[in-house]
Scaffold this motif. Structure first.
Motif, short mmCIF file in Angstrom:
data_model
loop_
_atom_site.label_atom_id
_atom_site.label_comp_id
_atom_site.label_asym_id
_atom_site.label_seq_id
_atom_site.Cartn_x
_atom_site.Cartn_y
_atom_site.Cartn_z
N SER A 68 0.77 -1.18 -0.22
CA SER A 68 -0.03 -0.07 -0.12
C SER A 68 0.84 1.21 0.00
O SER A 68 1.91 1.60 0.86
CB SER A 68 -0.99 0.13 1.13
OG SER A 68 -1.57 1.32 1.41
N ILE A 69 0.65 2.21 -0.86
CA ILE A 69 1.52 3.35 -1.13
C ILE A 69 1.31 4.36 -0.07
O ILE A 69 1.91 4.93 0.43
CB ILE A 69 1.30 4.05 -2.47
CG1 ILE A 69 -0.31 4.51 -2.38
CG2 ILE A 69 1.63 3.47 -3.49
CD1 ILE A 69 -0.59 5.63 -3.77
N SER A 70 0.09 4.05 0.84
CA SER A 70 -0.20 4.98 2.11
C SER A 70 0.73 4.54 3.08
O SER A 70 1.18 5.34 3.81
CB SER A 70 -1.60 5.10 2.40
OG SER A 70 -2.25 3.64 2.58
N ALA A 102 8.17 2.67 -5.97
CA ALA A 102 8.93 2.58 -4.59
C ALA A 102 8.34 1.54 -3.54
O ALA A 102 9.13 1.39 -2.75
CB ALA A 102 8.88 4.18 -4.16
N SER A 103 7.10 1.08 -3.77
CA SER A 103 6.37 0.17 -2.96
C SER A 103 6.58 -1.03 -3.24
O SER A 103 5.71 -2.11 -2.89
CB SER A 103 5.22 0.63 -2.72
OG SER A 103 4.97 2.05 -2.35
N THR A 104 7.29 -1.51 -4.34
CA THR A 104 7.16 -2.66 -5.33
C THR A 104 8.47 -3.53 -4.90
O THR A 104 9.64 -3.15 -4.69
CB THR A 104 7.07 -2.66 -6.66
OG1 THR A 104 5.92 -1.85 -6.96
CG2 THR A 104 7.39 -3.64 -7.28
N ASP A 105 8.32 -4.64 -4.30
CA ASP A 105 9.32 -5.88 -4.25
C ASP A 105 9.34 -6.48 -5.56
O ASP A 105 8.90 -7.19 -6.21
CB ASP A 105 8.68 -6.92 -3.44
CG ASP A 105 9.79 -8.10 -3.09
OD1 ASP A 105 11.06 -7.85 -3.65
OD2 ASP A 105 9.52 -9.15 -2.43
N TRP A 106 10.64 -5.80 -6.40
CA TRP A 106 10.88 -6.29 -7.71
C TRP A 106 11.29 -7.37 -7.76
O TRP A 106 11.43 -7.95 -8.82
CB TRP A 106 12.06 -4.97 -8.22
CG TRP A 106 11.39 -4.12 -8.51
CD1 TRP A 106 11.57 -2.67 -7.53
CD2 TRP A 106 10.62 -3.33 -9.44
NE1 TRP A 106 10.79 -1.82 -8.01
CE2 TRP A 106 10.20 -1.93 -9.25
CE3 TRP A 106 10.22 -4.06 -10.73
CZ2 TRP A 106 9.42 -1.32 -10.26
CZ3 TRP A 106 9.39 -3.27 -11.76
CH2 TRP A 106 9.14 -1.61 -11.32
N ASN A 107 11.74 -8.34 -6.76
CA ASN A 107 12.15 -9.67 -6.83
C ASN A 107 10.79 -10.41 -7.18
O ASN A 107 10.91 -11.63 -7.83
CB ASN A 107 12.69 -10.16 -5.55
CG ASN A 107 13.41 -11.31 -5.69
OD1 ASN A 107 14.00 -11.75 -6.83
ND2 ASN A 107 13.65 -12.23 -4.68
N THR A 147 3.80 2.91 2.54
CA THR A 147 5.21 2.98 2.26
C THR A 147 5.64 4.58 2.10
O THR A 147 6.64 4.89 2.03
CB THR A 147 5.31 2.44 1.08
OG1 THR A 147 4.52 2.89 0.23
CG2 THR A 147 5.36 0.71 1.10
N ALA A 148 4.51 5.13 2.40
CA ALA A 148 4.96 6.83 2.21
C ALA A 148 5.75 7.02 3.53
O ALA A 148 6.31 7.98 3.51
CB ALA A 148 3.72 7.63 2.28
N THR A 149 5.66 6.33 4.37
CA THR A 149 6.36 6.69 5.71
C THR A 149 7.22 5.54 6.40
O THR A 149 8.28 5.63 7.14
CB THR A 149 5.50 7.34 6.80
OG1 THR A 149 4.34 6.42 7.14
CG2 THR A 149 4.71 8.81 6.39
N HIS A 150 6.59 4.21 6.04
CA HIS A 150 7.37 3.10 6.61
C HIS A 150 7.39 2.03 5.42
O HIS A 150 6.64 1.13 5.07
CB HIS A 150 6.50 2.27 7.58
CG HIS A 150 6.16 3.20 8.82
ND1 HIS A 150 4.97 4.31 8.50
CD2 HIS A 150 6.70 3.55 9.96
CE1 HIS A 150 4.88 4.88 9.72
NE2 HIS A 150 6.10 4.39 10.62
N ASN A 151 8.83 2.23 4.47
CA ASN A 151 8.95 1.19 3.44
C ASN A 151 9.87 0.03 3.71
O ASN A 151 10.78 0.25 4.45
CB ASN A 151 9.45 2.38 2.38
CG ASN A 151 9.17 1.73 1.02
OD1 ASN A 151 9.03 0.49 0.51
ND2 ASN A 151 9.25 2.45 -0.18
N SER A 152 9.70 -0.81 3.45
CA SER A 152 10.37 -2.08 3.58
C SER A 152 11.33 -2.25 2.52
O SER A 152 12.45 -3.12 2.70
CB SER A 152 9.46 -3.33 3.51
OG SER A 152 8.30 -3.41 4.56
N PHE A 153 11.27 -1.71 1.33
CA PHE A 153 12.06 -1.88 0.32
C PHE A 153 13.11 -0.92 0.27
O PHE A 153 14.15 -1.13 -0.50
CB PHE A 153 11.22 -2.07 -1.08
CG PHE A 153 10.19 -2.86 -1.08
CD1 PHE A 153 10.18 -4.51 -0.84
CD2 PHE A 153 8.57 -2.54 -1.02
CE1 PHE A 153 9.37 -5.00 -0.56
CE2 PHE A 153 7.75 -3.43 -0.89
CZ PHE A 153 7.95 -4.81 -0.68
#
Length: 551
Positions: free
Chosen positions: A213-215, A295-300, A217-223
């Motif tokens: 969710s981009i909402s 920015a919120s995508t796990d490209w793997n 990852t705007a403040t807590h991004n795992s990637f």
């Protein structure tokens, strides 16, 4: 990866539709028999339909670089949304243009933005000041053509040069046939396609299983770093400098004033300027969302795999990568149409603006003052072919070309914006001030260095830092360069005029003829009167000397 035949067919259909629209619109140009053909091609009939004018003004700014660049900056871990300045910058630029520049430019029915400069400062300065925007137009067209070529290679798996050549030929053909009418009517189709295509792609990209969710990852991004981004205090000066460059540096462009001149009235021109600024801001939203999705995508979990686009140096292609790997094939093809449309909407404007200034200000007013309307029109078309061909050739050097465009755009801001302000708002500036401002502004920008072109700075402003082996200016030096150029134009102009009028400088030295004929006559008479007084005083002294027996 195999050739995407269905996608290629869809793109060909789009190109044919655009070309057909441009050719159809060119018929309107031929119907304007009571107008000068060259001016009809450059500024329409000065009675452009309001909604057509609004669409073409918005599409001029919403180009391939705009939608791709916005998505790229949001995606980059070192940047984020906080560094996306173009939407607000261009919106404010069009607001400032409508508030202050529309009325004085419309008063005298100018054809290009160089007309008031040429009228005030003469042909030599007009020729010099014509160079930065021309180079910037060519480099910009080349940069967005290169972007389109890379995009088609990602989505369709065809060689980039095919897309570059096809796009350049299409744009050159319909722009040369119909001038502003062809540009305006094709812009309507292109802007509608950009809007519909990008918004259609967003839900599919956001719902992909590899995307969080981009909402969140705007403040807590795992990637990577949160895509909202932030501006560190040490970089605030540079951020503000770039923002002012977009706001004020976005005004002195012929592609903008061409829309201003084509409106039926100053009131409509102002309204078009305001609303197109709002349109530019709104049109950035899809690109921002696509950058946030990237920015919120796990490209793997996608067919792209690891390393990430940022690690591979593919950040500039993030929009087509999202379309290709996070959307169904038929949706990514629609998105490709949006990118192609954006490239054409900017490309035709740059071609028309550069060729208009060359044909009107250089050819008609300097090289061949007795040129007929037909001659000017054909020179305009020929220059489109030359400039478009040059841009297509340069497009194969995409990375360096984009850097060159950015630097040439800075020169437009630092050199041309002060000149335009002076001729419109400052009474009494002249060619001497214009030349001094141009030379000093150019010198200051050159001495500030440019890391993207590996030019080291000679002048290190406060905060100049060594980053990754290159010196970066964190001080707002672009704004300082522009202000110094502006103050130099005004001060040197007034000093030169005062020097000639007060006989501190010989009138014979006035090679730029800033002193009018009647003022020259007055100055000569004052000089003659002063010489007569001196002669009489000498005679009186000689008479006194003789009477005293000295002589």
């Amino acid at each position: 990866m195999a050739l995407n035949v269905s996608g290629l067919v869809a793109v060909v259909v789009f190109y044919v539709l655009t070309l057909a629209t441009g050719i159809w619109a060119s018929r309107k140009t031929k119907k304007e028999k009571n107008k000068k053909p060259s001016e009809v091609a450059m500024v329409g009939d000065r009675n452009m339909n309001f909604f057509i004018g609004l669409f073409t003004a918005t599409a001029t700014w919403v180009g391939g670089g705009y939608i791709n660049g916005t998505a790229e900056i949001v995606y980059l871990p070192s940047r984020g949304l906080a560094w996306v300045q173009a939407p607000a910058g261009f919106a404010l630029s069009l607001l400032v243009g409508g508030l202050f520049f529309v009325d004085p430019m419309r008063e005298k029915n100018y054809v290009t933005m160089m007309d008031p400069i040429q009228e005030t400062y003469g042909n030599v300065m007009a020729s010099l000041l014509f160079i930065p925007p021309l180079i910037a137009d060519i480099f910009w067209f080349a940069a967005i053509l290169a972007s389109l070529g890379a995009t088609m290679k990602v989505i369709l798996d065809i060689q980039g040069y095919i897309a570059i050549i096809a796009s350049a030929c299409t744009v050159i053909l319909y722009t040369s046939l119909g001038g502003l009418y062809s540009v305006a009517y094709t812009d309507v189709i292109q802007l509608l396609l950009i809007t519909a295509s990008l918004w259609l792609c967003i839900p599919f990209a956001m719902m992909n299983s590899a995307t969080e969710s981009i909402s969140y990852t705007a403040t807590h991004n795992s990637f990577q770093a949160p895509w909202i981004g932030k501006v560190e205090m040490q970089y605030f000066g540079r951020w503000m400098d770039d923002f002012l460059y977009l706001v004020l540096g976005g005004i002195p462009w012929q592609s903008y004033f061409q829309r201003v001149f084509s409106a039926s009235s100053p009131k409509q021109a102002r309204l078009i300027s305001y609303l197109s600024g709002l349109g530019c801001f709104v049109m950035a939203i899809p690109s921002v969302l696509i950058g946030a999705v990237a920015a919120s995508t796990d490209w793997n979990q996608t067919g792209y795999g690891l390393p990430t686009p940022n690690d591979r140096g593919d950040a500039s292609l993030i929009l087509p990568l999202v379309l290709h790997y996070l959307c169904p094939t038929y949706i990514s093809i629609v998105g490709l149409g949006a990118i192609a449309a954006a490239v054409m909407s900017s490309g035709d404007s740059t071609l028309l603006s550069g060729s208009s200034m060359f044909a009107h200000n250089i050819y008609r007013k300097i090289l061949r003052k007795k040129a007929t309307e037909k001659d000017v029109l054909w020179v305009m078309r020929a220059s489109m072919v030359v400039f478009g061909t040059l841009a297509a050739a340069l497009a194969f050097y995409s990375h360096s070309i984009f850097d060159l465009w950015f630097v040439s755009g800075e020169l437009v801001y630092a050199l041309l914006f002060p000149q335009l302000c002076c001729v419109l708002f400052v009474h009494g500036t002249n060619t001497y001030g214009s030349a001094a401002g141009f030379l000093l502004g150019f010198l200051l920008r050159l001495l500030a260095g440019e890391p993207s072109l590996k030019i080291p700075p000679v002048i290190c402003y406060p905060g100049c830092s060594l980053v990754d082996g290159a010196y970066i200016q964190l001080f707002p030096f672009k704004m300082v360069t522009m202000l110094v150029s502006l103050l130099t134009i005004v001060s040197v102009s007034y000093l030169a005029a005062f020097g000639f009028k007060a006989n501190l400088l010989p009138v014979e030295w006035d090679v730029c003829k800033i002193i009018k004929d009647d003022q020259v006559l007055i100055s000569l008479r004052q000089k003659e009167k002063w010489e007569n007084v001196q002669r009489m005083e000498n005679c009186e002294r000689e008479g006194e000397a003789k009477s005293n027996g000295v002589l």
